[in-house]
Design a protein around this motif. Structure first.
Motif: not given
Length: 685
Positions: A439-456
């Motif tokens: 039934e598609g009850q499993f979903v993905l959440h996303f957490q950002p990975l930040i580049s220190i050098r580019k600050r993005s």
């Protein structure tokens, strides 16, 4: 041989020596990858060109020849190459001595300024061509005066190094050779002010040419010796740091960084030992008490996130105050503690100890003038009554604690009729999991990975969640172990791969967004399957995604389950362009030797490295050493669990490449990050 011929020969020999040294430096650059080697190689390449042009110009001057007006052009090139040599020499040595590269923009500006200054000297010489004295001043005295200043500065800098490292040979050679070259250039510059412009004063005495050759030779020799000594010292320091870091890693693999308590792994090992002891005595038991803190976020926000670990240390001291000496206290999570109670005769004794502990934790805590209360619930299991497996006992105690109502702060004892004990309950759980997959009850959440050098934002980690129809959103701790034991994990991971790839394709299909990567966690079972690489590559192909934007994360335990097979899997993934990350480094079983052989792209430092970094100098030193060692293996470092600006600042100082944590972004559905992706830059910096 006439004096002029001797000088010409000396110039050619010096030019050849400079060219050989430049070649050595270019070769060193390929293997050592020091940032300053490129500037030094460029410097001695320019010097070789300058000396060659000087020889040609002297030939033309001696023979009074000027082929097609080439004399002035050669003089201009000679001046520019000398100034370029001096500029790159200063940039390279400054970067080497400070162990910090000059900004590329600053380097370009300095080189551009050098070319403009050389052009001005050439133009000035043409304007005063009728005055031999002034022409010679522009041609020789000014450039050689600048060279004298540079060489004397270099001698002074090398002398400072000699005082700091008296055992090294290179600073002694470099100091002496640089001072001799500087004095020689100064003599030449001053002498030119009153000399006949038709003859270059530096070369009209062969003895000075010989001194110039020797000083250049010793400067080059000192640089080569210095590089070798520097590498020898780096190797010795890296070995010492590796040994120290390995010893401290052994400690941090088994202990919580903030409180010094045994962590999950160590608690499980200690519990296994206690279970073995109970088998020798039929009337002895070992009780496992799991403690969970509720309203943790609210309390942490009240005292400030940077004081949260201080609060945990206060909590640890309070638990320990009345704890019997034989009891073992451990910390297994951010807000979870475990107490092992060995040598328990009756269940009532264990319950009595647990209730006393919970009663102590109901007393108020103080932070400055502020008083607050922690809501703590407890769950207990008893071995071998409930199980004789340490991992199972810990899971049972934790589940009992979760079932305890937080408002009542009760102790909940594990019941043998719970979900994980009977075959009927296991069947029900399997049915739930398979229905959730359908039934598609499993979903993905996303957490950002930040580049220190580019600050993005450089990418996202895909984190699995279960939208349970009755229990709400559940994290993987609540169902992943059951999915593995019940044979549902393969089907579940296929859904994870598909959802992550679909989301990546959607991001890359939006022309308003810059490309990002996605990190997918892979279980040990799936990682050992030989079809993993082909499956991921095929999924990328069908969605039009470059494999270079896919990052497979595996834990240390997954990597060493079958280490040789793991090496092959990592190699196949990387050959296809897929990145590989080693997750939770520092908490598992791998050593630095394992890390060196695995050759992954990224190493994720466990949050235990981050938690105490603001207040513990030893923790900071260890983190810095680990990052340096990982960088020496040509791998990048990602630190997870960053929750405060102080932690972020210290990680930047440690030269971590990427960071991840609640400070920079919480796990959320992909659509929550669309607006942020359009800008990519993170205001936290």
């Amino acid at each position: 041989m006439t004096p002029s011929e001797f000088v010409i020969a000396t110039l050619l020999v010096q030019g050849l020596a400079a060219l050989v040294l430049a070649g050595l430096l270019w070769m060193f650059l390929r293997s050592l990858e020091h940032h300053f080697l490129r500037q030094l190689a460029l410097a001695f390449t320019a010097l070789s060109l300058h000396l060659g042009l000087s020889a040609v110009n002297l030939v033309l001057t001696t023979n009074e020849a000027d082929l097609f007006g080439a004399h002035e052009a050669l003089l201009f090139a000679e001046t520019i190459s000398l100034l370029a040599f001096l500029t790159w020499l200063v940039i390279g040595m400054q970067s080497a001595l400070k162990q910090q590269p000059l900004a590329p923009r600053t380097e370009r500006l300095l080189v551009s300024a050098t070319v403009l200054f050389g052009t001005a000297l050439g133009g000035g010489r043409l304007l005063v061509a009728d005055d031999p004295l002034l022409a010679n001043l522009f041609r020789v005295s000014v450039p050689y005066g600048i060279a004298a200043i540079v060489f004397l500065w270099l001698g002074w800098q090398m002398n400072q190094v000699r005082h700091r490292f008296p055992a090294l040979i290179s600073p002694v050679l470099g100091t002496a050779a640089s001072v001799v070259a500087g004095l020689l250039m100064l003599y030449s510059s001053v002498l030119n002010i009153t000399s006949d412009a038709s003859v270059r004063p530096l070369f009209h005495i062969p003895f000075l040419s010989l001194i110039s050759l020797m000083s250049l030779t010793f400067i080059g020799l000192s640089i080569v010796i210095w590089l070798l000594e520097n590498e020898q010292e780096r190797a010795r320091t890296a070995k010492v740091k590796a040994l120290s870091a390995e010893q401290r890693l052994l400690y941090f693999r088994t202990h919580d960084a903030a409180t010094g308590l045994p962590n999950q792994r160590q608690v499980e090992n200690l519990l296994s030992q206690e279970i073995l002891r109970t088998r020798a005595s039929k009337d002895r038991r070992v009780a496992v008490l799991a403690l969970g803190i509720h309203r943790f976020k609210a309390v942490s926000e009240a005292v400030g996130w940077h004081h949260t670990e201080d609060m945990m240390r206060d909590l640890t001291r309070r638990i320990r105050e009345k704890l019997p000496e034989r009891f073992i206290l451990g910390r297994t999570g951010e807000r979870d503690f475990i107490i092992l109670m060995p040598n328990i005769r009756r269940r009532e004794d264990a319950v009595g100890h647990a209730e006393k502990i919970l009663a102590r934790l109901r007393l108020p805590f103080h932070h400055g003038a502020q008083e607050f209360f922690l809501s703590v619930s407890g769950g207990m299991s008893i071995g071998p009554d409930h199980s004789d497996d340490a991992a199972v006992l810990l899971t049972q105690a934790h589940r009992a604690q979760l079932q305890s109502p937080p408002e009542a702060r009760e102790l909940m004892l594990h019941r043998t009729s719970s979900m994980d004990s009977g075959p009927g309950d296991l069947v029900h759980r399997e049915t739930e999991l398979r229905q959730a997959c359908r039934e598609g009850q499993f979903v993905l959440h996303f957490q950002p990975l930040i580049s220190i050098r580019k600050r993005s934002i450089a990418g996202f980690e895909a984190l699995l969640r279960w939208h349970h129809p009755t229990q709400g959103i559940l994290g993987p701790d609540h169902f992943l172990q059951d999915a593995a034991s019940l044979g549902v994990l393969d089907e579940l991971e296929d859904q994870i791969f598909a959802q992550a790839m679909d989301q990546l394709a959607e991001w890359h299909g939006d022309l308003a967004l810059a490309p990002v990567s996605v990190s997918i966690n892979v279980s040990a079972e799936r990682f050992q399957q030989p079809t993993l690489t082909d499956k991921l590559v095929e999924m990328c192909r069908t969605r039009g995604i470059s494999p270079g934007y896919v990052d497979v994360e595996l834990t240390e335990a997954a990597a060493i389950t079958d280490f040789e097979a793991g090496l092959d899997t990592v190699q196949r993934l990387r050959e296809q362009g897929i990145k590989v990350s080693l997750d939770d480094f520092g908490t598992g079983y791998s050593s630095l030797a394992h890390l060196q052989r695995l050759r992954v792209d990224y190493v994720k430092l466990d949050r235990s490295f981050v938690q105490g970094i603001e207040h513990d100098e030893q923790q900071l030193a260890l983190t810095r050493a680990i990052v340096e060692l990982i960088h020496s293996l040509n791998m990048k470092v990602l630190a997870e669990g960053v929750e405060t600006r102080g932690q972020l600042g210290h990680l930047i100082q440690c030269r971590v490449d990427f960071v991840q944590g609640y400070l920079l972004g919480r796990p959320q559905p992909a659509e929550a990050y669309h607006d942020l992706l359009e800008h990519r830059y993170i205001s936290t910096f």
